[in-house]
Design a protein around this motif. Structure first.
Motif, mmCIF file in Angstrom:
data_model
loop_
_atom_site.group_PDB
_atom_site.id
_atom_site.type_symbol
_atom_site.label_atom_id
_atom_site.label_comp_id
_atom_site.label_asym_id
_atom_site.label_seq_id
_atom_site.Cartn_x
_atom_site.Cartn_y
_atom_site.Cartn_z
ATOM 1 N N UNK A 59 112.819 69.915 37.785
ATOM 2 C CA UNK A 59 112.029 70.705 38.720
ATOM 3 C C UNK A 59 110.610 70.181 38.741
ATOM 4 N N UNK A 60 109.985 70.192 39.904
ATOM 5 C CA UNK A 60 108.635 69.637 40.032
ATOM 6 C C UNK A 60 107.631 70.366 39.152
ATOM 7 N N UNK A 61 107.752 71.692 39.099
ATOM 8 C CA UNK A 61 106.790 72.473 38.320
ATOM 9 C C UNK A 61 106.923 72.196 36.822
ATOM 10 N N UNK A 62 108.155 72.134 36.328
ATOM 11 C CA UNK A 62 108.371 71.848 34.903
ATOM 12 C C UNK A 62 107.934 70.430 34.549
ATOM 13 N N UNK A 63 108.177 69.496 35.457
ATOM 14 C CA UNK A 63 107.758 68.113 35.208
ATOM 15 C C UNK A 63 106.248 68.022 35.101
ATOM 16 N N UNK A 64 105.544 68.742 35.969
ATOM 17 C CA UNK A 64 104.085 68.727 35.915
ATOM 18 C C UNK A 64 103.573 69.357 34.622
ATOM 19 N N UNK A 65 104.205 70.405 34.163
ATOM 20 C CA UNK A 65 103.824 71.006 32.880
ATOM 21 C C UNK A 65 104.007 70.017 31.735
ATOM 22 N N UNK A 66 105.129 69.302 31.742
ATOM 23 C CA UNK A 66 105.384 68.305 30.707
ATOM 24 C C UNK A 66 104.333 67.203 30.745
ATOM 25 N N UNK A 67 103.954 66.770 31.939
ATOM 26 C CA UNK A 67 102.950 65.717 32.071
ATOM 27 C C UNK A 67 101.598 66.170 31.530
ATOM 28 N N UNK A 68 101.220 67.413 31.795
ATOM 29 C CA UNK A 68 99.946 67.931 31.284
ATOM 30 C C UNK A 68 99.969 68.037 29.765
ATOM 31 N N UNK A 69 101.114 68.431 29.205
ATOM 32 C CA UNK A 69 101.239 68.504 27.746
ATOM 33 C C UNK A 69 101.089 67.124 27.120
ATOM 34 N N UNK A 70 101.734 66.128 27.718
ATOM 35 C CA UNK A 70 101.621 64.754 27.211
ATOM 36 C C UNK A 70 100.188 64.252 27.352
ATOM 37 N N UNK A 71 99.533 64.586 28.464
ATOM 38 C CA UNK A 71 98.155 64.148 28.685
ATOM 39 C C UNK A 71 97.232 64.683 27.593
ATOM 40 N N UNK A 72 97.323 65.982 27.308
ATOM 41 C CA UNK A 72 96.472 66.557 26.269
ATOM 42 C C UNK A 72 96.715 65.933 24.910
ATOM 43 N N UNK A 73 97.986 65.704 24.568
ATOM 44 C CA UNK A 73 98.319 65.086 23.277
ATOM 45 C C UNK A 73 97.837 63.635 23.222
ATOM 46 N N UNK A 74 97.977 62.907 24.333
ATOM 47 C CA UNK A 74 97.570 61.504 24.363
ATOM 48 C C UNK A 74 96.063 61.348 24.221
ATOM 49 N N UNK A 75 95.299 62.283 24.780
ATOM 50 C CA UNK A 75 93.841 62.221 24.654
ATOM 51 C C UNK A 75 93.408 62.374 23.201
ATOM 52 N N UNK A 76 94.128 63.197 22.459
ATOM 53 C CA UNK A 76 93.837 63.337 21.032
ATOM 54 C C UNK A 76 94.221 62.067 20.267
ATOM 55 N N UNK A 77 95.379 61.492 20.614
ATOM 56 C CA UNK A 77 95.841 60.282 19.934
ATOM 57 C C UNK A 77 94.909 59.102 20.200
ATOM 58 N N UNK A 78 94.381 59.015 21.417
ATOM 59 C CA UNK A 78 93.535 57.880 21.808
ATOM 60 C C UNK A 78 92.210 57.853 21.061
ATOM 61 N N UNK A 79 91.753 58.990 20.603
ATOM 62 C CA UNK A 79 90.435 59.082 19.959
ATOM 63 C C UNK A 79 90.517 58.566 18.526
ATOM 64 N N UNK A 80 90.594 57.254 18.374
ATOM 65 C CA UNK A 80 90.788 56.667 17.047
ATOM 66 C C UNK A 80 90.201 55.267 16.995
ATOM 67 N N UNK A 81 89.750 54.862 15.779
ATOM 68 C CA UNK A 81 89.320 53.485 15.552
ATOM 69 C C UNK A 81 90.514 52.542 15.410
ATOM 70 N N UNK A 82 91.682 53.116 15.123
ATOM 71 C CA UNK A 82 92.879 52.308 14.942
ATOM 72 C C UNK A 82 93.358 51.781 16.293
ATOM 73 N N UNK A 83 93.521 50.462 16.400
ATOM 74 C CA UNK A 83 93.881 49.849 17.685
ATOM 75 C C UNK A 83 95.233 50.344 18.182
ATOM 76 N N UNK A 84 96.188 50.543 17.253
ATOM 77 C CA UNK A 84 97.518 50.994 17.666
ATOM 78 C C UNK A 84 97.432 52.362 18.340
#
Length: 387
Positions: A59-84
């Motif tokens: 469903x479009x609405x559920x997919x968008x919710x999943x994308x926002x959840x991944x976005x928030x988690x990825x922003x936290x993961x990206x904030x690192x000195x570790x290149x990986x």
């Protein structure tokens, strides 16, 4: 939809003013930094075609919710000195934004079929506002927290707010599975020239946009400006985009087609880049205003063409996936190309010539994509172009 749109640019624009700090702390080469700016744009293109597939199953609405959840988690993961972690988080940011941005035009076409072009301008305005906030607050947040990592991570809160509002305000029905006989015929947009013309316009103007997001502050620092002023110049440029992002769909309605409006906006983009990169430094504020007006309107009209050139929400979703999927994949070559040019010591004048060539390509596609034509399905379910 406005809150979702607000999240589709801060993850990209907040990184650009901090590139020099990130390079100093991580030891990445100019090419490595160029890859950091290219990766999310490339992922926009790679993951955009997944949006219709996911929407069909979740469903479009559920997919968008999943994308926002991944976005928030990825922003936290990206904030690192570790290149990986830095590169993995950046990849996931691009994937989440690619899926979200592809779903929005189809949702607008479905919910507001008669005002889709104007609503596209509204959420594009929110998107530009998010980009402006990301660029303008990036350095102040890093200074306030005392670490660029916390400044980048703080944008995950905006994604959390949008996810909460989306879950509360928008119904999340499960998709209904149609019997085989009732399923609509398969549509192949890659066989139509109009779809390729819209895709080419999306890709070329997006290439300019992500070069600006990824490299404008660094290029302005090469001209002798401080990192704070360079960040604010980018922020002002993106803030000005609010005006043309909302106004461009209205401007496009004044004529039978959108060619004059798009060509005017691309000319403003080219003029702004010329003033900023090789013009007198004293004219830099005029340059960012022209650049903002041109890029905000160009992007808004490129998205608007997706809904104007399709007859229903299904075709709009298909064209959105193609235009943003292939378009962003092509656009990713822009930031990478600038990184390569800087790696080999290219001058600002050389970079400016390359940017002007991209403007010419965008104008060429606009001459075809801006015509008053539309993709529709005939009575037998075949794809036809009318107009």
């Amino acid at each position: 939809m406005v809150l979702v749109g607000l999240n589709l640019r801060p993850a990209l624009s907040s990184l650009a003013p901090l590139l020099i700090r990130i390079q100093q702390d991580t030891g990445l080469s100019p090419l490595g930094i160029g890859a950091l700016t290219t990766l999310p744009v490339l992922c926009l293109g790679i993951f955009a075609p997944l949006a219709p597939w996911l929407a069909k199953r979740l469903g479009a609405e559920r997919t968008l919710s999943l994308a926002l959840l991944i976005l928030g988690s990825a922003l936290l993961l990206r904030a690192s000195h570790d290149a990986w972690q830095l590169y993995t988080g950046t990849l996931l940011v691009g994937a989440a934004i690619g899926v979200s941005g592809t779903l929005l035009p189809a949702l607008v076409k479905r919910e507001l079929p008669h005002g889709a072009d104007l609503m596209t301008g509204v959420y594009t305005m929110a998107l530009c506002l998010g980009g402006a906030l990301g660029a303008g607050l990036s350095i102040p947040l890093a200074d306030w927290f005392g670490d660029w990592r916390w400044g980048l991570a703080s944008w995950s809160l905006v994604a959390l707010v949008a996810l909460t509002a989306w879950r509360i305000s928008m119904p999340h029905p499960r998709p209904t599975h149609q019997p085989e006989a009732a399923k609509p015929p398969r549509v192949r947009l890659i066989t139509t020239s109009l779809a390729w013309q819209v895709t080419g316009l999306m890709g070329s103007q997006s290439s300019l946009a992500y070069i600006v997001f990824g490299w404008l502050p660094a290029l302005l620092q090469h001209r002798g400006l401080s990192e704070a002023e360079a960040g604010w110049l980018l922020a002002v440029s993106v803030m000005v985009q609010l005006i043309s992002a909302l106004g461009a769909p209205w401007l496009a309605r004044l004529g039978r087609d959108q060619r004059p409006a798009i060509l005017l906006l691309i000319s403003a983009t080219a003029s702004g880049l010329l003033l900023l990169l090789i013009g007198p430094v004293a004219w830099r504020w005029a340059g960012v205003v022209l650049l903002g007006l041109g890029q905000g309107g160009s992007f808004s009209l490129a998205l608007t063409l997706i809904v104007l050139r399709t007859g229903d929400s299904r075709l709009a979703g298909k064209l959105s996936g193609m235009a943003q999927g292939l378009g962003y994949t092509l656009a990713a070559m822009g930031p990478l190309g600038v990184g390569l040019l800087l790696q080999f010591g290219a001058s600002l004048a050389t970079i400016c010539i390359v940017l002007m060539l991209i403007c010419v390509v965008a104008a060429s596609f606009a001459l075809f994509a801006g015509r008053n034509r539309r993709l529709e399905l005939d009575d037998e379910g075949r794809l036809v172009t009318k107009g």
